[in-house]
Design a protein around this motif. Structure first.
Motif, PDB file in Angstrom:
ATOM      1  N   PHE A 146       7.252  -1.063  -5.622  1.00  0.00           N
ATOM      2  CA  PHE A 146       6.520  -0.303  -6.637  1.00  0.00           C
ATOM      3  C   PHE A 146       5.209   0.279  -6.102  1.00  0.00           C
ATOM      4  CE2 PHE A 146       9.628  -2.660  -9.106  1.00  0.00           C
ATOM      5  CZ  PHE A 146      10.194  -1.591  -9.780  1.00  0.00           C
TER       6      PHE A 146
ATOM      7  N   TYR B 131       6.438   7.841  -9.572  1.00  0.00           N
ATOM      8  CA  TYR B 131       7.330   7.041 -10.409  1.00  0.00           C
ATOM      9  C   TYR B 131       7.899   7.844 -11.592  1.00  0.00           C
ATOM     10  CZ  TYR B 131       9.231   3.543 -13.413  1.00  0.00           C
ATOM     11  OH  TYR B 131      10.113   2.857 -14.220  1.00  0.00           O
TER      12      TYR B 131
ATOM     13  N   LYS C   6      14.766   5.185 -23.904  1.00  0.00           N
ATOM     14  CA  LYS C   6      13.533   4.541 -24.375  1.00  0.00           C
ATOM     15  C   LYS C   6      13.334   4.821 -25.869  1.00  0.00           C
ATOM     16  CE  LYS C   6      11.333   4.336 -19.848  1.00  0.00           C
ATOM     17  NZ  LYS C   6      10.639   5.087 -18.797  1.00  0.00           N
TER      18      LYS C   6
ATOM     19  N   ALA D 261       5.915  -5.528 -17.891  1.00  0.00           N
ATOM     20  CA  ALA D 261       6.400  -4.648 -16.818  1.00  0.00           C
ATOM     21  C   ALA D 261       6.233  -3.206 -17.293  1.00  0.00           C
ATOM     22  CB  ALA D 261       7.856  -4.942 -16.450  1.00  0.00           C
ATOM     23  N   SER D 262       5.059  -2.930 -17.810  1.00  0.00           N
ATOM     24  CA  SER D 262       4.812  -1.670 -18.533  1.00  0.00           C
ATOM     25  C   SER D 262       4.837  -0.446 -17.647  1.00  0.00           C
ATOM     26  CB  SER D 262       3.463  -1.747 -19.235  1.00  0.00           C
ATOM     27  OG  SER D 262       2.439  -1.892 -18.270  1.00  0.00           O
TER      28      SER D 262
ATOM     29  N   GLU E 187       1.248  -5.655 -16.580  1.00  0.00           N
ATOM     30  CA  GLU E 187       1.842  -5.098 -15.359  1.00  0.00           C
ATOM     31  C   GLU E 187       1.155  -5.754 -14.149  1.00  0.00           C
ATOM     32  OE1 GLU E 187       4.279  -2.779 -14.290  1.00  0.00           O
ATOM     33  OE2 GLU E 187       3.400  -3.326 -12.374  1.00  0.00           O
ATOM     34  N   PRO E 188       1.937  -6.350 -13.227  1.00  0.00           N
ATOM     35  CA  PRO E 188       1.291  -7.039 -12.102  1.00  0.00           C
ATOM     36  C   PRO E 188       0.881  -6.125 -10.951  1.00  0.00           C
ATOM     37  CG  PRO E 188       3.670  -7.363 -12.002  1.00  0.00           C
ATOM     38  CD  PRO E 188       3.398  -6.535 -13.223  1.00  0.00           C
ATOM     39  N   ASN E 189       1.482  -4.932 -10.887  1.00  0.00           N
ATOM     40  CA  ASN E 189       1.179  -4.059  -9.744  1.00  0.00           C
ATOM     41  C   ASN E 189      -0.035  -3.190 -10.069  1.00  0.00           C
ATOM     42  OD1 ASN E 189       1.253  -1.651  -8.023  1.00  0.00           O
ATOM     43  ND2 ASN E 189       3.106  -2.574  -7.207  1.00  0.00           N
TER      44      ASN E 189
ATOM     45  N   MET F 248       0.468   0.656 -10.184  1.00  0.00           N
ATOM     46  CA  MET F 248       1.194   1.130 -11.378  1.00  0.00           C
ATOM     47  C   MET F 248       0.261   1.062 -12.596  1.00  0.00           C
ATOM     48  SD  MET F 248       4.382   2.029 -10.731  1.00  0.00           S
ATOM     49  CE  MET F 248       5.613   1.723 -11.957  1.00  0.00           C
TER      50      MET F 248
ATOM     51  N   ALA G  91       5.262 -11.457 -15.753  1.00  0.00           N
ATOM     52  CA  ALA G  91       5.965 -11.913 -16.958  1.00  0.00           C
ATOM     53  C   ALA G  91       6.105 -13.429 -17.018  1.00  0.00           C
ATOM     54  CB  ALA G  91       7.362 -11.294 -16.971  1.00  0.00           C
ATOM     55  N   GLU G  92       6.024 -14.072 -15.851  1.00  0.00           N
ATOM     56  CA  GLU G  92       6.279 -15.515 -15.784  1.00  0.00           C
ATOM     57  C   GLU G  92       5.122 -16.331 -16.335  1.00  0.00           C
ATOM     58  OE1 GLU G  92       6.625 -13.328 -13.358  1.00  0.00           O
ATOM     59  OE2 GLU G  92       8.759 -13.382 -12.865  1.00  0.00           O
TER      60      GLU G  92
ATOM     61  N   SER H 185      11.116  -2.784 -20.466  1.00  0.00           N
ATOM     62  CA  SER H 185      12.007  -1.665 -20.178  1.00  0.00           C
ATOM     63  C   SER H 185      12.150  -1.535 -18.666  1.00  0.00           C
ATOM     64  CB  SER H 185      11.392  -0.409 -20.818  1.00  0.00           C
ATOM     65  OG  SER H 185      11.733   0.741 -20.133  1.00  0.00           O
ATOM     66  N   PHE H 186      13.349  -1.705 -18.177  1.00  0.00           N
ATOM     67  CA  PHE H 186      13.666  -1.653 -16.740  1.00  0.00           C
ATOM     68  C   PHE H 186      12.750  -2.561 -15.919  1.00  0.00           C
ATOM     69  CE2 PHE H 186      15.018   2.470 -18.545  1.00  0.00           C
ATOM     70  CZ  PHE H 186      16.374   2.251 -18.426  1.00  0.00           C
TER      71      PHE H 186
ATOM     72  N   ASN I  72      13.477  -7.128 -12.309  1.00  0.00           N
ATOM     73  CA  ASN I  72      12.523  -7.419 -11.231  1.00  0.00           C
ATOM     74  C   ASN I  72      11.804  -8.751 -11.412  1.00  0.00           C
ATOM     75  OD1 ASN I  72      12.727  -4.676 -10.051  1.00  0.00           O
ATOM     76  ND2 ASN I  72      11.855  -4.098 -12.016  1.00  0.00           N
TER      77      ASN I  72
ATOM     78  N   PHE J 178      10.665 -12.404 -11.237  1.00  0.00           N
ATOM     79  CA  PHE J 178      10.967 -13.388 -10.188  1.00  0.00           C
ATOM     80  C   PHE J 178      11.729 -14.562 -10.794  1.00  0.00           C
ATOM     81  CE2 PHE J 178       6.691 -11.598  -9.057  1.00  0.00           C
ATOM     82  CZ  PHE J 178       7.240 -10.610  -8.272  1.00  0.00           C
TER      83      PHE J 178
HETATM   84  C1  LIG Z   1      11.177   0.084 -13.015  1.00  0.00           C
HETATM   85  S1  LIG Z   1       9.511  -0.244 -13.443  1.00  0.00           S
HETATM   86  C2  LIG Z   1       9.569  -0.039 -15.204  1.00  0.00           C
HETATM   87  C3  LIG Z   1       8.317   0.530 -15.777  1.00  0.00           C
HETATM   88  C4  LIG Z   1       8.374   0.920 -17.260  1.00  0.00           C
HETATM   89  N1  LIG Z   1       8.585  -0.235 -18.106  1.00  0.00           N
HETATM   90  C5  LIG Z   1       9.419   1.975 -17.531  1.00  0.00           C
HETATM   91  O1  LIG Z   1      10.393   1.695 -18.226  1.00  0.00           O
HETATM   92  O2  LIG Z   1       9.260   3.102 -17.025  1.00  0.00           O
HETATM   93  C6  LIG Z   1       9.426  -1.988 -13.251  1.00  0.00           C
HETATM   94  C7  LIG Z   1       8.027  -2.559 -13.325  1.00  0.00           C
HETATM   95  O3  LIG Z   1       8.127  -3.990 -13.286  1.00  0.00           O
HETATM   96  C8  LIG Z   1       6.969  -4.480 -12.661  1.00  0.00           C
HETATM   97  N2  LIG Z   1       7.207  -5.891 -12.260  1.00  0.00           N
HETATM   98  C9  LIG Z   1       7.706  -6.348 -11.104  1.00  0.00           C
HETATM   99  N3  LIG Z   1       7.738  -7.686 -11.120  1.00  0.00           N
HETATM  100  C10 LIG Z   1       7.257  -8.089 -12.312  1.00  0.00           C
HETATM  101  C11 LIG Z   1       7.012  -9.361 -12.920  1.00  0.00           C
HETATM  102  N4  LIG Z   1       7.328 -10.490 -12.295  1.00  0.00           N
HETATM  103  N5  LIG Z   1       6.464  -9.387 -14.147  1.00  0.00           N
HETATM  104  C12 LIG Z   1       6.166  -8.246 -14.798  1.00  0.00           C
HETATM  105  N6  LIG Z   1       6.373  -7.017 -14.276  1.00  0.00           N
HETATM  106  C13 LIG Z   1       6.911  -6.933 -13.055  1.00  0.00           C
HETATM  107  C14 LIG Z   1       6.782  -3.514 -11.492  1.00  0.00           C
HETATM  108  O4  LIG Z   1       5.498  -3.583 -10.930  1.00  0.00           O
HETATM  109  C15 LIG Z   1       7.122  -2.178 -12.151  1.00  0.00           C
HETATM  110  O5  LIG Z   1       5.985  -1.525 -12.636  1.00  0.00           O
END
Ligand SMILES: C[S@@+](CC[C@H](N)C(=O)[O-])C[C@H]1O[C@@H](n2cnc3c(N)ncnc32)[C@H](O)[C@@H]1O
Length: 234
Positions: free
Chosen positions: A16, A23, A39, A58-59, A82-84, A87, A108-109, A124-125, A129, A131
């Motif tokens: 990411f 993105y 969505k 994971a916004s 959002e952890p990244n 992003m 999320a954990e 959403s999506f 990801n 862990f």
């Molecule tokens: C495919 S993107 C989806 C973004 C948005 N929700 C969308 O639908 O467009 C996945 C997101 O999950 C985040 N992500 C990865 N690992 C995660 C975790 N353990 N907890 C929460 N978010 C996480 C990533 O950083 C990334 O921004």
């Protein structure tokens, strides 16, 4: 809790961090804009009410937050998690005029909120990801109020054999499309592989039930290319 390898965490972070600036563009290119309809379908099913507080985990760049607030005429709140950092920054910049959104850096954990804080939880999506999907769903249930509901939009399994073949052929081209637009193919190969390895609609439903959600249901989108799962905290 599953033993999470640091290399898996590093890989997802790198994926990411590599794509954050392209993105939104790549979502439109690869899905031909269909992710926007999916969505919207999730917000339709959610049917939020004025005054609701949504946590969107994971916004990414905040598409769900925007759609939710548009739907309720900005009479509610969203906490984007959002952890990244890259992003998160891209989302903040894109939606800088949205005062109803709070941006939090976390995974999320382990959500940094008190129990029973939110009316609705969305992802959403993102669930693909996580862990640790079990720990994340337990956290989702903890932070939801009793009577609250979770919605999860994710790539899923195509059921029709002809569509499955077409989709598989298209999937093979995704890393090349990624390379053409961004100069990088690895993040898009990760996308294809992680979708391939992910659970079916029924398997994911069972994981939701196992982690305490009731009345779990799903709806297929585009023949099962994606699906929305929903469950209640009762
Ligand atoms: C495919 S993107 C989806 C973004 C948005 N929700 C969308 O639908 O467009 C996945 C997101 O999950 C985040 N992500 C990865 N690992 C995660 C975790 N353990 N907890 C929460 N978010 C996480 C990533 O950083 C990334 O921004």
């Amino acid at each position: 809790m599953k033993n999470i390898k640091q290399s898996e965490i590093d890989l997802v972070t790198k994926v990411f961090s590599d794509v954050f600036d392209k993105y939104d563009l790549m979502n439109d290119v690869m899905s031909l804009g269909i992710h926007r309809i999916w969505k919207k379908n999730m917000i339709d099913w959610m049917a939020p009410q004025k005054g609701n507080h949504l946590i969107d985990v994971a916004s990414g760049t905040g598409d769900i937050a925007k759609s939710f607030l548009d739907r309720i005429n900005f009479q509610g709140k969203v906490t984007c998690v959002e952890p990244n950092e890259l992003m998160l920054k891209a989302g903040k910049k894109k939606l800088k005029s949205f005062n109803e959104i709070q941006w939090i850096s976390a995974g999320a954990e382990k959500l940094p909120f008190e129990s029973e804080s939110f009316d609705l939880y969305s992802v959403s999506f993102g669930v693909r990801n996580f862990f640790d999907i079990n720990q994340s769903l337990k956290e989702a249930k903890r932070v939801l109020k009793t009577g609250g509901r979770i919605f999860c939009l994710e790539f899923s399994k195509v059921e029709n054999e002809i569509l499955k073949k077409l989709y598989k052929t298209y999937s093979k081209s995704i890393p090349y499309i990624g390379k053409y637009f961004t100069g990088k193919s690895e993040p898009y190969q990760y996308l294809v592989d992680s979708i391939d390895k992910f659970y079916s609609q029924e398997e994911l439903s069972e994981i939701f039930r196992k982690n305490g959600f009731d009345k779990v249901k799903y709806r297929n989108l585009s023949g099962g290319i994606a699906a929305i799962h929903s469950g209640w905290k009762i």
